[in-house]
Design a protein around this motif. Structure first.
Motif, PDB file in Angstrom:
ATOM      1  N   TYR A   1      23.746 -12.808 -11.509  1.00  0.00           N
ATOM      2  CA  TYR A   1      24.517 -13.103 -10.296  1.00  0.00           C
ATOM      3  C   TYR A   1      23.765 -12.659  -9.058  1.00  0.00           C
ATOM      4  CZ  TYR A   1      25.884  -8.140  -9.935  1.00  0.00           C
ATOM      5  OH  TYR A   1      25.867  -6.778  -9.811  1.00  0.00           O
TER       6      TYR A   1
ATOM      7  N   THR B   1      27.042 -11.722  -2.259  1.00  0.00           N
ATOM      8  CA  THR B   1      27.097 -12.280  -0.906  1.00  0.00           C
ATOM      9  C   THR B   1      26.729 -11.245   0.152  1.00  0.00           C
ATOM     10  OG1 THR B   1      29.445 -11.722  -0.660  1.00  0.00           O
ATOM     11  CG2 THR B   1      28.915 -13.883  -1.594  1.00  0.00           C
TER      12      THR B   1
ATOM     13  N   VAL C   1      22.930 -17.562   1.238  1.00  0.00           N
ATOM     14  CA  VAL C   1      23.130 -16.987  -0.093  1.00  0.00           C
ATOM     15  C   VAL C   1      23.382 -18.083  -1.124  1.00  0.00           C
ATOM     16  CG1 VAL C   1      25.635 -16.651   0.150  1.00  0.00           C
ATOM     17  CG2 VAL C   1      24.327 -15.163  -1.370  1.00  0.00           C
ATOM     18  N   LEU C   2      23.962 -19.206  -0.694  1.00  0.00           N
ATOM     19  CA  LEU C   2      24.181 -20.330  -1.599  1.00  0.00           C
ATOM     20  C   LEU C   2      22.861 -21.025  -1.927  1.00  0.00           C
ATOM     21  CD1 LEU C   2      27.374 -21.572   0.206  1.00  0.00           C
ATOM     22  CD2 LEU C   2      27.314 -20.648  -2.114  1.00  0.00           C
TER      23      LEU C   2
ATOM     24  N   LEU D   1      21.222 -18.957  -4.450  1.00  0.00           N
ATOM     25  CA  LEU D   1      21.808 -19.152  -5.773  1.00  0.00           C
ATOM     26  C   LEU D   1      21.234 -20.396  -6.451  1.00  0.00           C
ATOM     27  CD1 LEU D   1      23.953 -17.961  -7.720  1.00  0.00           C
ATOM     28  CD2 LEU D   1      25.583 -19.594  -6.746  1.00  0.00           C
TER      29      LEU D   1
ATOM     30  N   LEU E   1      27.963 -16.383  -8.245  1.00  0.00           N
ATOM     31  CA  LEU E   1      27.964 -15.783  -6.912  1.00  0.00           C
ATOM     32  C   LEU E   1      29.054 -14.721  -6.867  1.00  0.00           C
ATOM     33  CD1 LEU E   1      26.671 -15.909  -4.079  1.00  0.00           C
ATOM     34  CD2 LEU E   1      28.503 -17.459  -3.410  1.00  0.00           C
TER      35      LEU E   1
END
Length: 408
Positions: free
Chosen positions: A262, A265, A279-280, A283, A403
């Protein structure tokens, strides 16, 4: 409330409708959503705060978009359902289907040559069994994207290679030392019993117009699909499949086999206040290239509503509606799957999953769906104790990333 909101609310309250018209309304609502959000973002830049009326309108439009998508899904499912028992005598196996229909309606078991369980149960005809599975695929979001195996035993075991054989370069006349063997692991998927017990009156069953196979498929479909989806996401593995969120987790920097990696955030229960999309993006690229090409986002409706507001550096919305009524919404170029069993944004929640679920999560279906007719336990109703066996669990711990809405 403006015209688009009013029209959309009426659509949300409806049941079914023309798919093309529903899709047109959905597209119009999304254009209004973008205009409203652009206005909100402009006020945030100018004044540091947005008008509360705009925030309320944006929330209503988010709800409208969700309602219209659900209406399209229902209409598509209704349009796709074929008749199962109609004209049964003209198909291969029609005699068996007619016998099954007689069993369901009147309990007759004469001249049955296949599928009779020793305990008095009755294995449903193949056509009905396939229909139950197909309808569950349509309404169970995880089943639609996961890997699925049909098995004939109670437990499915799958060997997996954690490391390949050691290789090396050598010269033409150099020695060839023995290389290390690959490291193997075994994953086990026990199947658990899932049941539903729809009821009908004798008068209903005596109606010659009733499509018995279709009725059982529809009654069982919703009950099975809801329970399955919950288990595939959060199941603890006790008398049910083990969900992917029940797997051990570890920060991606420390990832090892047996854990899902993981990224955090950096904010408890929320996305970062600035550059929220970074942050996305991280990911996405935490997933290896071989998995990214077939990857999907998985989140619930509320989280999707929050991500709809995000833009890239060029001002383009990262969330995009489906190109057609049959398609899926996309986020950052990848399909987005809505699963209501995913958690809402909260401190330390894993509210967003991203990965190749076809390789990352395996659903195991044991062949056969059985129906036991019970006209005695709940008179004047006839009960149909319907069971199937299903299992599930992580198939590749490197194929799914999460996430975490936390500081670390």
């Amino acid at each position: 409330m403006d015209r688009i909101e009013q029209q959309a609310m009426e659509t949300k309250a409806g049941t079914g409708g023309d798919v093309a018209a529903l899709f047109a309304d959905f597209s119009s609502a999304f254009e209004e959503f973008k205009r409203t959000n652009d206005q909100r973002l402009g006020e945030l830049e100018q004044r540091g705060a947005a008008d509360g009326l705009l925030e309320g309108k944006l929330d209503r439009l988010n709800a409208v978009l969700d309602g219209q998508k659900q209406a399209m899904d229902r209409a598509l499912a209704e349009r796709a359902r074929p008749a199962l028992d109609g004209q049964a005598g003209t198909e291969e196996g029609g005699e068996y289907k007619q016998a099954f229909s007689a069993y369901v309606k009147r309990g007759e078991e004469k001249a049955l040559s296949s599928g009779v369980g020793a305990d008095g149960g009755y294995i449903v005809p193949t056509q009905t069994e396939i229909e139950i599975g197909r309808l569950m695929t349509a309404v169970s979001p995880i089943r639609a994207i996961a890997g699925v195996r049909q098995v004939s035993s109670a437990v499915y075991k799958r060997p997996i290679s954690l490391t390949g054989p050691t290789v090396g370069w050598v010269g033409e006349t150099g020695a060839r030392p023995t290389t290390a063997s690959p490291v193997l692991a075994e994953l086990s998927y026990p199947t658990m019993e899932l049941y539903a017990m729809p009821a009908a009156t004798a008068s209903f069953l005596d109606d010659a117009a009733v499509d018995v196979g279709q009725w059982i498929a529809e009654e069982v479909n919703a009950a099975f699909a809801a329970q399955e989806t919950t288990a595939f996401v959060n199941g603890d593995g006790v008398n049910k499949p083990k969900g992917f969120l029940a797997a051990p987790t570890v920060a991606e920097a420390n990832w090892s086999w047996g854990n899902l990696g993981y990224l955090a955030t950096g904010v408890a229960g929320a996305l970062p206040a600035s550059n929220a999309s970074d942050v996305l993006i991280d990911l996405v690229y935490a997933l290896k290239a071989g998995y990214r090409q077939n990857a999907s986002w998985v989140m619930n409706r509320k989280v999707q509503g929050a991500l709809r507001k995000l833009k890239d550096a060029d001002g383009n919305y990262l969330w995009q509606p489906a190109a057609s009524a049959e398609g899926k919404a996309r986020f950052m170029g990848f399909d987005l799957v809505e699963a209501e069993d995913m958690p809402n944004m909260a401190a330390n929640s894993f509210s967003v999953a991203f990965g190749d679920f076809r390789r990352g999560y395996l659903i195991v279906d044991r062949q056969g769906v059985s129906v036991l007719r019970d006209p005695f336990s709940s008179k004047p109703y006839v009960l149909f104790y319907t069971t199937k066996r299903v299992g599930g669990g992580i198939a590749d711990f490197d194929a799914i990333k999460l996430l975490k809405f936390a500081t670390a």
